[in-house]
Design a protein around this motif. Structure first.
Motif, PDB file in Angstrom:
ATOM      1  N   ILE A 172      -7.906  -7.399  17.708  1.00  0.00           N
ATOM      2  CA  ILE A 172      -7.823  -7.125  16.174  1.00  0.00           C
ATOM      3  C   ILE A 172      -8.818  -7.837  15.603  1.00  0.00           C
ATOM      4  N   VAL A 173      -9.754  -6.957  14.915  1.00  0.00           N
ATOM      5  CA  VAL A 173     -10.971  -7.580  14.027  1.00  0.00           C
ATOM      6  C   VAL A 173     -10.777  -7.772  12.738  1.00  0.00           C
ATOM      7  N   PHE A 174      -9.905  -6.695  12.020  1.00  0.00           N
ATOM      8  CA  PHE A 174      -9.464  -6.909  10.696  1.00  0.00           C
ATOM      9  C   PHE A 174      -7.894  -6.549  10.469  1.00  0.00           C
ATOM     10  N   GLU A 175      -7.245  -6.590   9.302  1.00  0.00           N
ATOM     11  CA  GLU A 175      -5.983  -6.169   9.241  1.00  0.00           C
ATOM     12  C   GLU A 175      -5.555  -6.148   7.697  1.00  0.00           C
ATOM     13  N   TYR A 176      -4.648  -5.233   7.290  1.00  0.00           N
ATOM     14  CA  TYR A 176      -4.418  -5.037   5.875  1.00  0.00           C
ATOM     15  C   TYR A 176      -2.945  -4.837   6.092  1.00  0.00           C
ATOM     16  N   ILE A 177      -2.060  -5.555   5.618  1.00  0.00           N
ATOM     17  CA  ILE A 177      -0.493  -5.405   5.784  1.00  0.00           C
ATOM     18  C   ILE A 177      -0.073  -5.900   4.307  1.00  0.00           C
ATOM     19  N   SER A 178       0.797  -4.948   4.019  1.00  0.00           N
ATOM     20  CA  SER A 178       1.459  -5.269   2.583  1.00  0.00           C
ATOM     21  C   SER A 178       2.866  -4.945   2.723  1.00  0.00           C
ATOM     22  N   ALA A 179       3.747  -5.976   2.281  1.00  0.00           N
ATOM     23  CA  ALA A 179       5.190  -5.722   2.559  1.00  0.00           C
ATOM     24  C   ALA A 179       5.692  -4.792   1.274  1.00  0.00           C
ATOM     25  N   ASP A 180       5.055  -4.439   0.353  1.00  0.00           N
ATOM     26  CA  ASP A 180       5.214  -3.404  -0.761  1.00  0.00           C
ATOM     27  C   ASP A 180       4.570  -1.960  -0.100  1.00  0.00           C
ATOM     28  N   PHE A 181       5.586  -1.134   0.247  1.00  0.00           N
ATOM     29  CA  PHE A 181       5.032   0.039   0.966  1.00  0.00           C
ATOM     30  C   PHE A 181       4.051   0.895   0.019  1.00  0.00           C
ATOM     31  N   LYS A 182       4.107   0.693  -1.419  1.00  0.00           N
ATOM     32  CA  LYS A 182       3.399   1.398  -2.231  1.00  0.00           C
ATOM     33  C   LYS A 182       2.029   1.033  -2.372  1.00  0.00           C
ATOM     34  N   GLN A 183       1.718  -0.063  -1.704  1.00  0.00           N
ATOM     35  CA  GLN A 183       0.408  -0.675  -1.763  1.00  0.00           C
ATOM     36  C   GLN A 183      -0.446  -0.320  -0.501  1.00  0.00           C
ATOM     37  N   ARG A 184      -1.411   0.415  -0.636  1.00  0.00           N
ATOM     38  CA  ARG A 184      -2.184   0.580   0.654  1.00  0.00           C
ATOM     39  C   ARG A 184      -3.710   0.233   0.398  1.00  0.00           C
ATOM     40  N   ILE A 185      -4.338  -0.013   1.324  1.00  0.00           N
ATOM     41  CA  ILE A 185      -5.816  -0.161   1.408  1.00  0.00           C
ATOM     42  C   ILE A 185      -6.519   1.050   0.899  1.00  0.00           C
ATOM     43  N   THR A 186      -7.448   1.181  -0.189  1.00  0.00           N
ATOM     44  CA  THR A 186      -8.274   2.167  -0.385  1.00  0.00           C
ATOM     45  C   THR A 186      -9.142   2.691   0.628  1.00  0.00           C
ATOM     46  N   THR A 187      -9.582   3.921   0.779  1.00  0.00           N
ATOM     47  CA  THR A 187     -10.540   4.239   1.655  1.00  0.00           C
ATOM     48  C   THR A 187     -11.853   3.771   1.386  1.00  0.00           C
ATOM     49  N   GLU A 188     -12.129   3.696  -0.022  1.00  0.00           N
ATOM     50  CA  GLU A 188     -13.414   2.705  -0.325  1.00  0.00           C
ATOM     51  C   GLU A 188     -13.664   1.550   0.219  1.00  0.00           C
ATOM     52  N   LEU A 189     -12.328   0.710   0.145  1.00  0.00           N
ATOM     53  CA  LEU A 189     -12.515  -0.582   0.528  1.00  0.00           C
ATOM     54  C   LEU A 189     -12.615  -0.609   2.191  1.00  0.00           C
ATOM     55  N   LEU A 190     -11.776   0.265   2.824  1.00  0.00           N
ATOM     56  CA  LEU A 190     -11.592   0.466   4.309  1.00  0.00           C
ATOM     57  C   LEU A 190     -13.062   0.549   4.503  1.00  0.00           C
ATOM     58  N   VAL A 191     -13.577   1.841   4.425  1.00  0.00           N
ATOM     59  CA  VAL A 191     -14.971   2.042   4.317  1.00  0.00           C
ATOM     60  C   VAL A 191     -16.016   0.920   4.350  1.00  0.00           C
ATOM     61  N   SER A 192     -15.906   0.269   3.261  1.00  0.00           N
ATOM     62  CA  SER A 192     -16.701  -1.037   3.169  1.00  0.00           C
ATOM     63  C   SER A 192     -16.504  -2.258   4.376  1.00  0.00           C
ATOM     64  N   VAL A 193     -15.263  -2.278   4.476  1.00  0.00           N
ATOM     65  CA  VAL A 193     -15.141  -3.264   5.582  1.00  0.00           C
ATOM     66  C   VAL A 193     -15.639  -2.711   7.016  1.00  0.00           C
ATOM     67  N   LEU A 194     -15.417  -1.399   7.294  1.00  0.00           N
ATOM     68  CA  LEU A 194     -15.996  -0.929   8.609  1.00  0.00           C
ATOM     69  C   LEU A 194     -17.489  -1.407   8.504  1.00  0.00           C
ATOM     70  N   LYS A 195     -18.184  -0.906   7.635  1.00  0.00           N
ATOM     71  CA  LYS A 195     -19.697  -0.962   7.430  1.00  0.00           C
ATOM     72  C   LYS A 195     -20.088  -2.355   7.700  1.00  0.00           C
ATOM     73  N   THR A 196     -19.234  -3.524   7.545  1.00  0.00           N
ATOM     74  CA  THR A 196     -19.570  -4.909   7.857  1.00  0.00           C
ATOM     75  C   THR A 196     -19.436  -5.126   9.349  1.00  0.00           C
ATOM     76  N   PHE A 197     -18.502  -4.402  10.016  1.00  0.00           N
ATOM     77  CA  PHE A 197     -18.661  -4.447  11.459  1.00  0.00           C
ATOM     78  C   PHE A 197     -19.467  -3.657  12.483  1.00  0.00           C
ATOM     79  N   LYS A 198     -20.025  -2.910  11.639  1.00  0.00           N
ATOM     80  CA  LYS A 198     -21.048  -1.890  12.383  1.00  0.00           C
ATOM     81  C   LYS A 198     -22.128  -2.617  13.192  1.00  0.00           C
TER      82      LYS A 198
END
Length: 198
Positions: A172-198
């Protein structure tokens, strides 16, 4: 000496039981941490065939999503958003795998409804969500829904929605976990994070 042995045995048993106990609330989970490995559990595809998660993960870097099920409107919105961003995620060298307690037949419904082309896997027995540390005891009003959508295999466990970025060695190199099931990582933020690991 016997007394010391007994004390050690009781301590080990207590720790083991604590690790095996399923939390009552989403806020009490103890998920795997960055740097730990995704456990190699056998899951089922939408075609109802067995697959080892490590066999899929070793193919390439992975966005691993754990969601509550195709019955959850927040999960469906999240899966749809991932489907819309899939080309960009693939272009960055990643695959998307999403796991839920839904039975294989219900994965097919989700694939069609949410226009999902990426891999959906069934964890009806909740072995994977327990091993990853995101399982908790579902509130009473969800138990019948979970039971129906897992085809009677899972009657009481829900996962906390989670996103892990995993390398081909299952780390595991990154994780986003929220106990509030209504809160999800946005695809914009996810893509931004993926770019940092490229």
């Amino acid at each position: 000496m016997k007394k010391l042995f007994f004390i050690v045995l009781v301590a080990i048993t207590a720790v083991t039981n604590a690790q095996n106990a399923i939390p009552k609330f989403a806020t009490d989970i103890a998920p795997l941490l960055i740097g730990e490995k995704i456990p190699n559990i056998i899951l089922k595809t939408s075609e109802n065939t067995d697959v080892q998660i490590s066999d899929l993960l070793k193919k390439k870097k992975t966005v691993l999503v754990i969601y509550r099920g195709g019955w959850c409107p927040y999960c469906n919105l999240h899966l749809q958003a991932l489907a819309e961003a899939e080309k960009e995620i693939l272009d960055l060298g990643y695959q998307i795998i999403a796991v839920s307690p839904d039975a294989p037949a219900n994965l097919k419904i989700t694939e069609e409804k949410d226009k999902v082309k990426y891999t959906l896997l069934s964890d009806s027995k909740a072995e994977f969500i327990k091993a990853v540390g995101v399982a908790f005891e579902a509130p009473e009003n969800y138990k019948s829904t979970i039971n129906v959508h897992s085809n009677g295999v899972n009657t009481s466990l829900l996962p906390v929605p989670s996103v892990f970025i995993v390398n081909p060695e299952s780390d595991i190199v990154f994780e986003y976990i929220s106990a509030d099931f209504k809160q999800r990582i946005t695809t914009e933020l996810l893509v931004s994070v993926l770019k940092t690991f490229k």
